[in-house]
Design a protein around this motif. Structure first.
Motif, mmCIF file in Angstrom:
data_model
loop_
_atom_site.group_PDB
_atom_site.id
_atom_site.type_symbol
_atom_site.label_atom_id
_atom_site.label_comp_id
_atom_site.label_asym_id
_atom_site.label_seq_id
_atom_site.Cartn_x
_atom_site.Cartn_y
_atom_site.Cartn_z
ATOM 1 N N VAL A 141 0.862 -1.153 -0.029
ATOM 2 C CA VAL A 141 0.037 -0.139 -0.059
ATOM 3 C C VAL A 141 1.129 1.250 0.021
ATOM 4 N N ALA A 142 1.949 1.195 0.768
ATOM 5 C CA ALA A 142 2.836 2.488 0.691
ATOM 6 C C ALA A 142 3.576 2.686 -0.627
ATOM 7 N N ILE A 143 3.813 1.538 -1.146
ATOM 8 C CA ILE A 143 4.365 1.681 -2.272
ATOM 9 C C ILE A 143 3.412 2.455 -3.507
ATOM 10 N N ALA A 144 2.351 1.733 -3.454
ATOM 11 C CA ALA A 144 1.295 2.210 -4.348
ATOM 12 C C ALA A 144 0.913 3.746 -4.271
ATOM 13 N N LEU A 145 0.561 4.085 -3.044
ATOM 14 C CA LEU A 145 0.280 5.526 -2.835
ATOM 15 C C LEU A 145 1.445 6.512 -3.036
ATOM 16 N N THR A 146 2.724 6.226 -2.709
ATOM 17 C CA THR A 146 3.780 6.972 -2.936
ATOM 18 C C THR A 146 3.862 7.310 -4.395
ATOM 19 N N GLN A 147 3.736 6.042 -4.999
ATOM 20 C CA GLN A 147 3.686 6.278 -6.456
ATOM 21 C C GLN A 147 2.971 7.105 -7.075
ATOM 22 N N SER A 148 1.612 7.111 -6.739
ATOM 23 C CA SER A 148 0.473 8.005 -7.181
ATOM 24 C C SER A 148 0.841 9.154 -6.892
ATOM 25 N N LEU A 149 1.348 9.610 -5.559
ATOM 26 C CA LEU A 149 1.552 10.953 -5.319
ATOM 27 C C LEU A 149 2.739 11.623 -6.076
ATOM 28 N N GLY A 150 3.547 10.756 -6.601
ATOM 29 C CA GLY A 150 5.081 11.339 -6.972
ATOM 30 C C GLY A 150 6.054 11.122 -6.217
ATOM 31 N N GLY A 151 6.090 10.430 -5.019
ATOM 32 C CA GLY A 151 7.057 10.237 -4.222
ATOM 33 C C GLY A 151 8.313 9.192 -4.810
ATOM 34 N N ILE A 152 8.832 8.595 -3.765
ATOM 35 C CA ILE A 152 9.924 7.295 -3.956
ATOM 36 C C ILE A 152 9.606 6.162 -3.592
ATOM 37 N N PRO A 153 9.026 5.348 -4.499
ATOM 38 C CA PRO A 153 8.318 3.963 -4.137
ATOM 39 C C PRO A 153 9.447 3.051 -3.318
ATOM 40 N N PRO A 154 10.567 2.828 -3.979
ATOM 41 C CA PRO A 154 11.630 1.935 -3.129
ATOM 42 C C PRO A 154 11.952 2.614 -2.028
ATOM 43 N N LEU A 155 11.905 3.885 -1.672
ATOM 44 C CA LEU A 155 12.153 4.368 -0.312
ATOM 45 C C LEU A 155 11.055 4.250 0.599
ATOM 46 N N ALA A 156 9.885 4.263 0.088
ATOM 47 C CA ALA A 156 8.700 3.841 0.798
ATOM 48 C C ALA A 156 8.505 2.814 1.411
ATOM 49 N N ALA A 157 9.070 1.821 0.466
ATOM 50 C CA ALA A 157 9.122 0.331 1.211
ATOM 51 C C ALA A 157 10.105 0.325 2.201
ATOM 52 N N VAL A 158 11.244 0.762 2.099
ATOM 53 C CA VAL A 158 12.263 1.072 3.064
ATOM 54 C C VAL A 158 11.673 1.397 4.480
ATOM 55 N N PHE A 159 11.203 2.609 4.317
ATOM 56 C CA PHE A 159 10.539 3.187 5.546
ATOM 57 C C PHE A 159 9.472 2.352 6.051
ATOM 58 N N ALA A 160 8.470 1.704 5.419
ATOM 59 C CA ALA A 160 7.511 0.869 5.809
ATOM 60 C C ALA A 160 8.054 -0.390 6.645
ATOM 61 N N ILE A 161 8.962 -0.934 5.945
ATOM 62 C CA ILE A 161 9.551 -2.342 6.612
ATOM 63 C C ILE A 161 10.467 -1.761 8.034
ATOM 64 N N SER A 162 11.205 -0.714 7.634
ATOM 65 C CA SER A 162 12.253 -0.338 8.883
ATOM 66 C C SER A 162 11.288 0.103 9.867
ATOM 67 N N ILE A 163 10.133 0.888 9.977
ATOM 68 C CA ILE A 163 9.175 1.168 10.977
ATOM 69 C C ILE A 163 8.677 0.014 11.470
ATOM 70 N N GLY A 164 8.234 -0.753 10.639
ATOM 71 C CA GLY A 164 7.623 -2.148 11.337
ATOM 72 C C GLY A 164 8.616 -3.011 11.949
ATOM 73 N N ILE A 165 9.957 -2.989 11.784
ATOM 74 C CA ILE A 165 10.845 -3.532 12.598
ATOM 75 C C ILE A 165 10.816 -3.103 13.852
ATOM 76 N N VAL A 166 11.026 -1.618 13.833
ATOM 77 C CA VAL A 166 11.486 -1.047 15.029
ATOM 78 C C VAL A 166 10.159 -1.055 16.065
ATOM 79 N N SER A 167 9.187 -0.832 15.527
ATOM 80 C CA SER A 167 7.911 -0.851 16.260
ATOM 81 C C SER A 167 7.689 -2.409 16.907
ATOM 82 N N ALA A 168 8.043 -3.495 16.106
ATOM 83 C CA ALA A 168 7.867 -4.662 16.779
ATOM 84 C C ALA A 168 8.510 -5.011 17.861
ATOM 85 N N ILE A 169 9.936 -4.233 17.656
ATOM 86 C CA ILE A 169 10.949 -4.423 18.943
ATOM 87 C C ILE A 169 10.652 -3.747 20.088
ATOM 88 N N THR A 170 10.171 -2.377 19.884
ATOM 89 C CA THR A 170 9.959 -1.368 20.941
ATOM 90 C C THR A 170 8.526 -1.281 21.365
#
Length: 236
Positions: A141-170
Protein backbone atom coordinates in the motif's frame (compact mmCIF):
# COMPACT_ATOMS: atom_id res chain seq x y z
CA UNK A 1 33.47 -25.93 -12.60
CA UNK A 2 34.95 -22.59 -13.66
CA UNK A 3 34.66 -19.37 -11.67
CA UNK A 4 32.16 -17.75 -14.01
CA UNK A 5 29.99 -20.87 -13.90
CA UNK A 6 30.07 -20.84 -10.09
CA UNK A 7 29.08 -17.17 -10.13
CA UNK A 8 26.17 -17.87 -12.46
CA UNK A 9 25.08 -20.70 -10.18
CA UNK A 10 25.27 -18.43 -7.12
CA UNK A 11 23.08 -15.90 -8.94
CA UNK A 12 20.46 -18.49 -9.87
CA UNK A 13 16.90 -18.01 -8.56
CA UNK A 14 17.07 -21.19 -6.48
CA UNK A 15 20.23 -20.12 -4.63
CA UNK A 16 18.89 -16.60 -4.00
CA UNK A 17 15.67 -18.11 -2.65
CA UNK A 18 17.61 -20.47 -0.38
CA UNK A 19 19.77 -17.60 0.91
CA UNK A 20 16.66 -15.63 1.87
CA UNK A 21 14.98 -18.58 3.56
CA UNK A 22 18.24 -19.52 5.27
CA UNK A 23 18.57 -15.99 6.68
CA UNK A 24 15.04 -16.15 8.06
CA UNK A 25 15.61 -19.58 9.60
CA UNK A 26 18.80 -18.25 11.18
CA UNK A 27 16.72 -15.46 12.67
CA UNK A 28 14.21 -17.93 14.08
CA UNK A 29 17.04 -19.98 15.58
CA UNK A 30 18.45 -16.84 17.19
CA UNK A 31 15.00 -15.96 18.49
CA UNK A 32 14.63 -19.35 20.14
CA UNK A 33 18.14 -19.21 21.59
CA UNK A 34 17.43 -15.82 23.18
CA UNK A 35 14.08 -16.92 24.59
CA UNK A 36 12.12 -14.73 22.19
CA UNK A 37 14.01 -11.52 22.96
CA UNK A 38 12.44 -8.42 21.40
CA UNK A 39 15.62 -7.61 19.44
CA UNK A 40 15.74 -11.08 17.89
CA UNK A 41 13.37 -10.42 14.99
CA UNK A 42 13.76 -13.12 12.27
CA UNK A 43 13.26 -10.53 9.55
CA UNK A 44 16.53 -8.78 10.39
CA UNK A 45 18.89 -11.69 9.54
CA UNK A 46 16.85 -12.38 6.40
CA UNK A 47 17.28 -8.77 5.25
CA UNK A 48 20.99 -8.86 6.10
CA UNK A 49 21.53 -12.14 4.22
CA UNK A 50 19.65 -10.91 1.17
CA UNK A 51 21.43 -7.55 1.18
CA UNK A 52 24.87 -9.11 1.46
CA UNK A 53 24.08 -11.66 -1.25
CA UNK A 54 22.83 -9.21 -3.86
CA UNK A 55 25.73 -6.84 -3.10
CA UNK A 56 28.52 -9.43 -3.20
CA UNK A 57 27.06 -11.27 -6.20
CA UNK A 58 26.21 -7.99 -7.98
CA UNK A 59 22.60 -9.05 -8.51
CA UNK A 60 20.12 -6.47 -9.72
CA UNK A 61 17.23 -6.01 -7.28
CA UNK A 62 14.67 -6.70 -10.02
CA UNK A 63 16.32 -10.08 -10.64
CA UNK A 64 16.36 -10.84 -6.90
CA UNK A 65 12.70 -9.85 -6.60
CA UNK A 66 11.83 -12.18 -9.48
CA UNK A 67 13.85 -15.03 -7.93
CA UNK A 68 12.01 -14.72 -4.60
CA UNK A 69 8.54 -14.26 -6.07
CA UNK A 70 7.45 -17.47 -4.38
CA UNK A 71 7.95 -15.88 -0.96
CA UNK A 72 6.02 -12.78 -2.00
CA UNK A 73 3.18 -14.99 -3.26
CA UNK A 74 2.77 -16.74 0.09
CA UNK A 75 2.68 -13.44 1.98
CA UNK A 76 -0.88 -13.01 0.74
CA UNK A 77 -2.26 -16.27 2.22
CA UNK A 78 -0.20 -15.69 5.37
CA UNK A 79 -1.80 -12.28 5.84
CA UNK A 80 -5.28 -13.67 5.26
CA UNK A 81 -4.54 -16.41 7.81
CA UNK A 82 -4.34 -13.70 10.48
CA UNK A 83 -8.15 -13.67 10.31
CA UNK A 84 -8.22 -17.08 12.02
CA UNK A 85 -7.20 -15.85 15.50
CA UNK A 86 -9.53 -12.86 15.02
CA UNK A 87 -12.43 -15.23 14.35
CA UNK A 88 -11.62 -17.02 17.60
CA UNK A 89 -11.67 -13.69 19.41
CA UNK A 90 -14.85 -12.35 17.76
CA UNK A 91 -16.66 -12.07 21.08
CA UNK A 92 -13.99 -9.58 22.25
CA UNK A 93 -15.26 -7.10 19.63
CA UNK A 94 -18.47 -6.46 21.57
CA UNK A 95 -18.53 -2.85 22.72
CA UNK A 96 -15.16 -2.22 21.08
CA UNK A 97 -16.06 -1.55 17.44
CA UNK A 98 -16.65 2.21 17.71
CA UNK A 99 -13.51 2.91 19.82
CA UNK A 100 -11.57 0.70 17.42
CA UNK A 101 -12.68 2.62 14.32
CA UNK A 102 -12.11 6.00 15.97
CA UNK A 103 -8.62 4.94 17.05
CA UNK A 104 -7.74 3.66 13.57
CA UNK A 105 -8.81 6.89 11.86
CA UNK A 106 -7.16 9.11 14.49
CA UNK A 107 -3.98 7.08 14.30
CA UNK A 108 -3.88 7.22 10.52
CA UNK A 109 -4.38 10.99 10.45
CA UNK A 110 -1.72 11.49 13.13
CA UNK A 111 0.75 9.25 11.31
CA UNK A 112 0.33 11.04 7.99
CA UNK A 113 0.34 14.61 9.29
CA UNK A 114 3.19 14.24 11.78
CA UNK A 115 5.42 12.46 9.25
CA UNK A 116 4.99 15.26 6.72
CA UNK A 117 5.35 18.12 9.22
CA UNK A 118 8.41 16.66 10.94
CA UNK A 119 10.09 15.99 7.60
CA UNK A 120 9.28 19.56 6.51
CA UNK A 121 10.67 21.00 9.74
CA UNK A 122 13.91 19.07 9.19
CA UNK A 123 14.28 20.51 5.69
CA UNK A 124 13.08 17.60 3.54
CA UNK A 125 11.85 18.32 0.05
CA UNK A 126 8.27 17.69 -1.05
CA UNK A 127 9.10 14.39 -2.73
CA UNK A 128 10.48 12.97 0.51
CA UNK A 129 7.47 14.31 2.44
CA UNK A 130 5.15 12.44 0.07
CA UNK A 131 7.24 9.31 0.47
CA UNK A 132 6.97 9.47 4.25
CA UNK A 133 3.24 10.15 4.33
CA UNK A 134 2.28 6.48 3.86
CA UNK A 135 4.98 5.00 6.10
CA UNK A 136 2.54 3.31 8.51
CA UNK A 137 0.71 1.38 5.78
CA UNK A 138 1.69 -2.10 4.70
CA UNK A 139 4.54 -2.14 2.20
CA UNK A 140 2.44 -2.76 -0.97
CA UNK A 141 0.00 0.00 0.00
CA UNK A 142 2.83 2.41 0.85
CA UNK A 143 4.48 1.76 -2.51
CA UNK A 144 1.25 2.29 -4.46
CA UNK A 145 0.31 5.47 -2.60
CA UNK A 146 3.78 6.93 -2.90
CA UNK A 147 3.84 6.24 -6.62
CA UNK A 148 0.48 7.96 -7.11
CA UNK A 149 1.66 11.00 -5.15
CA UNK A 150 4.93 11.33 -7.04
CA UNK A 151 7.17 10.15 -4.21
CA UNK A 152 9.91 7.51 -4.22
CA UNK A 153 8.31 4.01 -4.07
CA UNK A 154 11.49 2.01 -3.24
CA UNK A 155 12.25 4.38 -0.36
CA UNK A 156 8.64 4.08 0.83
CA UNK A 157 9.15 0.32 1.07
CA UNK A 158 12.32 0.85 3.13
CA UNK A 159 10.49 3.21 5.51
CA UNK A 160 7.52 0.83 5.92
CA UNK A 161 9.71 -2.19 6.65
CA UNK A 162 12.07 -0.28 8.94
CA UNK A 163 9.26 1.24 10.96
CA UNK A 164 7.59 -2.16 11.18
CA UNK A 165 10.75 -3.72 12.61
CA UNK A 166 11.48 -0.90 15.05
CA UNK A 167 7.87 -0.85 16.28
CA UNK A 168 7.76 -4.62 16.69
CA UNK A 169 10.88 -4.41 18.85
CA UNK A 170 9.97 -1.41 20.98
CA UNK A 171 6.16 -1.15 21.07
CA UNK A 172 5.40 -3.87 23.67
CA UNK A 173 7.91 -2.33 26.08
CA UNK A 174 6.44 1.15 25.52
CA UNK A 175 2.92 -0.18 26.14
CA UNK A 176 4.13 -1.80 29.37
CA UNK A 177 5.74 1.47 30.42
CA UNK A 178 2.45 3.28 29.77
CA UNK A 179 0.63 0.57 31.77
CA UNK A 180 -1.67 -0.33 28.90
CA UNK A 181 -2.92 -3.80 29.85
CA UNK A 182 -5.98 -4.32 27.65
CA UNK A 183 -5.01 -7.03 25.17
CA UNK A 184 -7.22 -5.55 22.48
CA UNK A 185 -5.74 -2.07 22.80
CA UNK A 186 -2.20 -3.41 22.79
CA UNK A 187 -2.74 -5.41 19.63
CA UNK A 188 -4.55 -2.53 17.97
CA UNK A 189 -1.74 -0.09 18.71
CA UNK A 190 1.06 -2.32 17.44
CA UNK A 191 -0.78 -3.58 14.35
CA UNK A 192 -1.68 -0.06 13.28
CA UNK A 193 1.97 0.99 13.27
CA UNK A 194 4.08 -2.05 12.46
CA UNK A 195 1.65 -4.07 10.26
CA UNK A 196 2.65 -7.67 9.48
CA UNK A 197 5.89 -7.73 11.43
CA UNK A 198 4.21 -6.33 14.51
CA UNK A 199 1.20 -8.62 14.15
CA UNK A 200 3.42 -11.69 14.12
CA UNK A 201 5.25 -10.42 17.21
CA UNK A 202 2.01 -9.80 19.09
CA UNK A 203 0.64 -13.19 18.05
CA UNK A 204 3.59 -14.77 19.86
CA UNK A 205 2.84 -12.64 22.91
CA UNK A 206 -0.88 -13.43 23.13
CA UNK A 207 -3.57 -14.68 20.74
CA UNK A 208 -5.92 -11.79 21.49
CA UNK A 209 -3.16 -9.23 20.92
CA UNK A 210 -2.19 -10.95 17.67
CA UNK A 211 -5.80 -11.07 16.46
CA UNK A 212 -6.37 -7.36 17.03
CA UNK A 213 -2.98 -6.49 15.57
CA UNK A 214 -3.95 -8.31 12.37
CA UNK A 215 -7.27 -6.46 12.28
CA UNK A 216 -5.55 -3.11 12.88
CA UNK A 217 -3.05 -3.82 10.12
CA UNK A 218 -5.80 -4.23 7.52
CA UNK A 219 -7.96 -1.35 8.74
CA UNK A 220 -4.99 1.02 8.98
CA UNK A 221 -3.91 0.21 5.44
CA UNK A 222 -7.46 0.96 4.28
CA UNK A 223 -7.69 4.18 6.30
CA UNK A 224 -4.32 5.45 5.12
CA UNK A 225 -5.08 4.63 1.49
CA UNK A 226 -8.29 6.71 1.77
CA UNK A 227 -6.87 9.58 3.84
CA UNK A 228 -3.52 10.20 2.13
CA UNK A 229 -5.04 11.52 -1.14
CA UNK A 230 -7.43 13.75 0.84
CA UNK A 231 -4.82 15.13 3.24
CA UNK A 232 -2.38 15.59 0.36
CA UNK A 233 -4.64 18.37 -0.95
CA UNK A 234 -3.99 20.29 2.27
CA UNK A 235 -0.42 19.27 3.05
CA UNK A 236 1.26 19.63 -0.35
Amino acid sequence: MRGDELLDLARSPLVLLLITLGGYQAGRWLQRRTGGHALAQPVLPAIAAAGIAITVLDVDYADYRSATELIAFWLGPATVALAIPLHRQADRLKGFVVPLLVAIVAGAVTSIVTAVLIARALGADEQLEKTLSAKAATTPVAIALTQSLGGIPPLAAVFAISIGIVSAITAPAVLNLLRIRDRRARGLAVGAVSHGIGASRMLREDETEGAFAGLAMGLSALAISLLVPVLALVLF
